[in-house]
Design a protein around this motif. Sequence first.
Motif, PDB file in Angstrom:
ATOM      1  N   SER A 155      -9.580  -7.882  21.430  1.00 47.19           N
ATOM      2  CA  SER A 155      -8.154  -7.720  21.748  1.00 47.19           C
ATOM      3  C   SER A 155      -7.905  -7.587  23.248  1.00 47.19           C
ATOM      4  CB  SER A 155      -7.587  -6.498  21.010  1.00 47.19           C
ATOM      5  OG  SER A 155      -8.260  -5.316  21.408  1.00 47.19           O
ATOM      6  N   GLY A 156      -8.968  -7.660  24.072  1.00 43.73           N
ATOM      7  CA  GLY A 156      -8.730  -7.758  25.508  1.00 43.73           C
ATOM      8  C   GLY A 156      -9.284  -6.647  26.377  1.00 43.73           C
ATOM      9  N   ILE A 157     -10.078  -5.727  25.831  1.00 43.33           N
ATOM     10  CA  ILE A 157     -10.638  -4.641  26.634  1.00 43.33           C
ATOM     11  C   ILE A 157     -12.037  -5.033  27.104  1.00 43.33           C
ATOM     12  CG2 ILE A 157     -11.257  -2.199  26.692  1.00 43.33           C
ATOM     13  CD1 ILE A 157      -8.254  -2.810  26.394  1.00 43.33           C
ATOM     14  N   ALA A 158     -12.316  -4.809  28.405  1.00 42.22           N
ATOM     15  CA  ALA A 158     -13.601  -5.206  28.971  1.00 42.22           C
ATOM     16  C   ALA A 158     -13.955  -4.333  30.165  1.00 42.22           C
ATOM     17  CB  ALA A 158     -13.552  -6.677  29.398  1.00 42.22           C
ATOM     18  N   LEU A 159     -15.211  -4.402  30.573  1.00 41.76           N
ATOM     19  CA  LEU A 159     -15.675  -3.856  31.848  1.00 41.76           C
ATOM     20  C   LEU A 159     -15.739  -5.019  32.826  1.00 41.76           C
ATOM     21  CD1 LEU A 159     -18.835  -1.902  30.544  1.00 41.76           C
ATOM     22  CD2 LEU A 159     -16.486  -1.056  30.665  1.00 41.76           C
ATOM     23  N   HIS A 160     -15.304  -4.814  34.076  1.00 39.57           N
ATOM     24  CA  HIS A 160     -15.424  -5.887  35.066  1.00 39.57           C
ATOM     25  C   HIS A 160     -15.213  -5.328  36.467  1.00 39.57           C
ATOM     26  CE1 HIS A 160     -11.038  -6.230  35.774  1.00 39.57           C
ATOM     27  NE2 HIS A 160     -10.890  -6.114  34.459  1.00 39.57           N
ATOM     28  N   ALA A 161     -15.552  -6.119  37.465  1.00 34.91           N
ATOM     29  CA  ALA A 161     -15.326  -5.727  38.863  1.00 34.91           C
ATOM     30  C   ALA A 161     -13.839  -5.838  39.182  1.00 34.91           C
ATOM     31  CB  ALA A 161     -16.134  -6.623  39.793  1.00 34.91           C
ATOM     32  N   GLY A 162     -13.370  -4.965  40.069  1.00 35.65           N
ATOM     33  CA  GLY A 162     -11.964  -5.015  40.442  1.00 35.65           C
ATOM     34  C   GLY A 162     -11.618  -3.955  41.461  1.00 35.65           C
ATOM     35  N   GLU A 163     -10.351  -3.920  41.849  1.00 32.93           N
ATOM     36  CA  GLU A 163      -9.875  -2.987  42.866  1.00 32.93           C
ATOM     37  C   GLU A 163      -9.844  -1.559  42.318  1.00 32.93           C
ATOM     38  OE1 GLU A 163      -5.895  -2.233  45.647  1.00 32.93           O
ATOM     39  OE2 GLU A 163      -5.940  -3.843  44.167  1.00 32.93           O
ATOM     40  N   LEU A 164     -10.287  -0.604  43.144  1.00 33.56           N
ATOM     41  CA  LEU A 164     -10.274   0.806  42.776  1.00 33.56           C
ATOM     42  C   LEU A 164      -9.373   1.573  43.750  1.00 33.56           C
ATOM     43  CD1 LEU A 164     -12.857  -0.173  41.231  1.00 33.56           C
ATOM     44  CD2 LEU A 164     -13.794   2.096  41.653  1.00 33.56           C
ATOM     45  N   GLY A 221      -8.229   4.565  43.301  1.00 37.64           N
ATOM     46  CA  GLY A 221      -8.417   6.003  43.191  1.00 37.64           C
ATOM     47  C   GLY A 221      -7.650   6.632  42.052  1.00 37.64           C
ATOM     48  N   PHE A 222      -7.044   5.824  41.189  1.00 34.84           N
ATOM     49  CA  PHE A 222      -6.293   6.316  40.044  1.00 34.84           C
ATOM     50  C   PHE A 222      -6.227   5.196  39.015  1.00 34.84           C
ATOM     51  CE2 PHE A 222      -3.440   4.648  43.251  1.00 34.84           C
ATOM     52  CZ  PHE A 222      -2.650   3.743  42.548  1.00 34.84           C
ATOM     53  N   PRO A 223      -5.857   5.483  37.744  1.00 35.33           N
ATOM     54  CA  PRO A 223      -5.760   4.439  36.720  1.00 35.33           C
ATOM     55  C   PRO A 223      -4.746   3.375  37.118  1.00 35.33           C
ATOM     56  CG  PRO A 223      -5.787   6.602  35.700  1.00 35.33           C
ATOM     57  CD  PRO A 223      -5.640   6.840  37.173  1.00 35.33           C
ATOM     58  N   ALA A 224      -5.171   2.113  37.148  1.00 36.82           N
ATOM     59  CA  ALA A 224      -4.272   1.063  37.639  1.00 36.82           C
ATOM     60  C   ALA A 224      -4.458  -0.276  36.923  1.00 36.82           C
ATOM     61  CB  ALA A 224      -4.498   0.860  39.145  1.00 36.82           C
ATOM     62  N   SER A 225      -5.379  -0.364  35.956  1.00 43.53           N
ATOM     63  CA  SER A 225      -5.637  -1.644  35.305  1.00 43.53           C
ATOM     64  C   SER A 225      -4.686  -1.869  34.132  1.00 43.53           C
ATOM     65  CB  SER A 225      -7.088  -1.705  34.813  1.00 43.53           C
ATOM     66  OG  SER A 225      -7.229  -0.969  33.604  1.00 43.53           O
ATOM     67  N   HIS A 226      -4.840  -2.997  33.453  1.00 41.98           N
ATOM     68  CA  HIS A 226      -4.047  -3.288  32.259  1.00 41.98           C
ATOM     69  C   HIS A 226      -4.766  -2.828  30.989  1.00 41.98           C
ATOM     70  CE1 HIS A 226      -2.115  -6.235  35.071  1.00 41.98           C
ATOM     71  NE2 HIS A 226      -1.037  -5.777  34.458  1.00 41.98           N
ATOM     72  N   GLY A 227      -5.755  -1.949  31.117  1.00 45.05           N
ATOM     73  CA  GLY A 227      -6.495  -1.443  29.965  1.00 45.05           C
ATOM     74  C   GLY A 227      -7.994  -1.574  30.114  1.00 45.05           C
ATOM     75  N   CYS A 228      -8.429  -2.508  30.957  1.00 44.47           N
ATOM     76  CA  CYS A 228      -9.862  -2.677  31.198  1.00 44.47           C
ATOM     77  C   CYS A 228     -10.380  -1.561  32.102  1.00 44.47           C
ATOM     78  CB  CYS A 228     -10.133  -4.029  31.846  1.00 44.47           C
ATOM     79  SG  CYS A 228      -9.880  -5.433  30.731  1.00 44.47           S
ATOM     80  N   VAL A 229     -11.701  -1.532  32.275  1.00 42.38           N
ATOM     81  CA  VAL A 229     -12.342  -0.561  33.160  1.00 42.38           C
ATOM     82  C   VAL A 229     -12.884  -1.314  34.374  1.00 42.38           C
ATOM     83  CG1 VAL A 229     -14.224   1.099  33.411  1.00 42.38           C
ATOM     84  CG2 VAL A 229     -12.916   0.996  31.268  1.00 42.38           C
ATOM     85  N   ARG A 230     -12.302  -1.029  35.542  1.00 38.93           N
ATOM     86  CA  ARG A 230     -12.737  -1.691  36.776  1.00 38.93           C
ATOM     87  C   ARG A 230     -13.842  -0.893  37.462  1.00 38.93           C
ATOM     88  NH1 ARG A 230      -6.961  -2.325  39.793  1.00 38.93           N
ATOM     89  NH2 ARG A 230      -5.842  -3.655  38.296  1.00 38.93           N
ATOM     90  N   MET A 231     -14.729  -1.622  38.136  1.00 38.68           N
ATOM     91  CA  MET A 231     -15.821  -1.011  38.895  1.00 38.68           C
ATOM     92  C   MET A 231     -15.945  -1.720  40.237  1.00 38.68           C
ATOM     93  SD  MET A 231     -18.621  -1.074  35.820  1.00 38.68           S
ATOM     94  CE  MET A 231     -18.070  -2.711  35.322  1.00 38.68           C
ATOM     95  N   PRO A 232     -16.652  -1.116  41.214  1.00 41.32           N
ATOM     96  CA  PRO A 232     -16.928  -1.831  42.472  1.00 41.32           C
ATOM     97  C   PRO A 232     -17.752  -3.093  42.203  1.00 41.32           C
ATOM     98  CG  PRO A 232     -17.425   0.518  42.683  1.00 41.32           C
ATOM     99  CD  PRO A 232     -17.156   0.266  41.238  1.00 41.32           C
ATOM    100  N   ASP A 233     -17.568  -4.099  43.021  1.00 43.15           N
ATOM    101  CA  ASP A 233     -18.217  -5.389  42.806  1.00 43.15           C
ATOM    102  C   ASP A 233     -19.730  -5.275  42.641  1.00 43.15           C
ATOM    103  OD1 ASP A 233     -15.735  -6.436  43.014  1.00 43.15           O
ATOM    104  OD2 ASP A 233     -16.058  -7.555  44.864  1.00 43.15           O
ATOM    105  N   GLU A 234     -20.381  -4.595  43.570  1.00 42.72           N
ATOM    106  CA  GLU A 234     -21.842  -4.533  43.547  1.00 42.72           C
ATOM    107  C   GLU A 234     -22.351  -3.781  42.320  1.00 42.72           C
ATOM    108  OE1 GLU A 234     -25.713  -5.118  44.248  1.00 42.72           O
ATOM    109  OE2 GLU A 234     -24.014  -6.135  45.220  1.00 42.72           O
ATOM    110  N   PHE A 235     -21.667  -2.686  41.953  1.00 34.41           N
ATOM    111  CA  PHE A 235     -22.085  -1.932  40.768  1.00 34.41           C
ATOM    112  C   PHE A 235     -21.855  -2.765  39.507  1.00 34.41           C
ATOM    113  CE2 PHE A 235     -21.770   1.033  37.289  1.00 34.41           C
ATOM    114  CZ  PHE A 235     -22.781   1.945  37.550  1.00 34.41           C
ATOM    115  N   ALA A 236     -20.721  -3.458  39.432  1.00 32.47           N
ATOM    116  CA  ALA A 236     -20.434  -4.302  38.273  1.00 32.47           C
ATOM    117  C   ALA A 236     -21.500  -5.382  38.109  1.00 32.47           C
ATOM    118  CB  ALA A 236     -19.057  -4.939  38.413  1.00 32.47           C
ATOM    119  N   LYS A 237     -21.980  -5.920  39.229  1.00 26.56           N
ATOM    120  CA  LYS A 237     -23.036  -6.937  39.174  1.00 26.56           C
ATOM    121  C   LYS A 237     -24.338  -6.329  38.654  1.00 26.56           C
ATOM    122  CE  LYS A 237     -25.569 -10.277  42.011  1.00 26.56           C
ATOM    123  NZ  LYS A 237     -26.886  -9.849  41.510  1.00 26.56           N
ATOM    124  N   GLN A 238     -24.681  -5.123  39.141  1.00 26.12           N
ATOM    125  CA  GLN A 238     -25.906  -4.466  38.684  1.00 26.12           C
ATOM    126  C   GLN A 238     -25.839  -4.165  37.187  1.00 26.12           C
ATOM    127  OE1 GLN A 238     -26.730  -0.997  41.073  1.00 26.12           O
ATOM    128  NE2 GLN A 238     -26.557  -2.123  43.008  1.00 26.12           N
TER     129      GLN A 238
END
Length: 394
Positions: free
Chosen positions: A131-140, A142-159
């Motif tokens: 239904s559209g929930i995922a982990l991915h790299a994105g802007e942080l 410092g507060f909840p700001a996504s459309h429901g997904c969980v954003r992480m820093p680019d390098e950490f998301a890659k690891q």
Amino acid sequence: MRKRTGISRRRLISGVSASACLFLSSGAASAANSPSHRRRLLAANPKPVPPFTPIRTPSTAETLQVLISIKQQSLQVFSGQRQIGFSPISSGKPGKETPHGIFSVLRKHKFRWSNLYVREPMPFMQRLTWSGIALHAGELPGFPASHGCVRMPDEFAKQLFDLETSDRHVIIADTPAKPVSVAHAGLLKPASVVETGKYATIDPKPPLRVLLTRLTGREKTLNAQKILNKLGFEAGKPDGYVGRRTWRAIHNFQKSAGLPPNGVLNDVTYHALRSSNGAEDYPEGHLYVRQGYKPVFDVAIPLKDAEQPLGTHLLTFPEEHGDRDKPQWLSVSLEHEMSQAGLDAFLRFAIPDDVRHRIEYRLGPHSSMAISDTGLGPETGKGTDFIVVTKHYS
């Protein structure tokens, strides 16, 4: 004409009463303090975000899990009971909150555009629901700001993406949770000897998935219909739905039992039905089994103290599980940071020997048991493990 209009407007403003000015001032203050205004200020002035800790190499013999805290806006990676990585996150903003519960990585894409939000990039995407929930790299910010997904820093998301996370669990809760080791003779363990030909041979990979839950609405109605028929109230063919005949049967039973005759199968009526017929005939628990995203079997089983909540827990079976007579599992409880509540909840279910054998024959490393009050939720379906959602936002 323009000049006169300007004068008219100035006269109009200058002619406003003092009380009206006060009203405008308080309205402006209210707007300045509104949640939307505060969010805009935060967006313009992001909060400091703590640095992430690079992910260390996990042990192949240990269970890999991702544990996310919404309140702390943080993500932890565990190999067994060892934390091997940490990252700040940005979860869903107000109105688009990230659901809480037990998930697993269904599919991975190195780069993908969002299907729901036009031109929204999702690098190193790991899908948790269809239904559209995922982990991915994105802007942080410092507060909840996504459309429901969980954003992480680019390098950490890659690891995290580069880890072997397929079929591994992601747990999302308000407060941080940590895996603890639990051992008990009553826990499931791989069968050492199986009667030849009694069960079909099944490859132990992918890991087995078990869901232990209480009966939910339709199953309770089905049980009630069986009991009503047995007592002679003629509820019709048991189908799990309250039609005219079932409503009339419930109404007549309530009258005979001295209950308000409203035809509603509430908890009081249901427990009165069970007491009148013998609770052992109609178990209050249910066990589901899946493997490779496909159902294997499900069966009703007894549940002790069914009126008490189970909570939400995940027990996983590691590669190295210690004593075969007293198997060792890892337990994570969403309501408790560190406790054996998951083991306590599991031991409330009485799993019949034949059902236990069917499970233990298929049990292998990284298999798991989810325990929840919410039943088989709508997110569980084709191409998923058991997805347990404890808080679901629209």
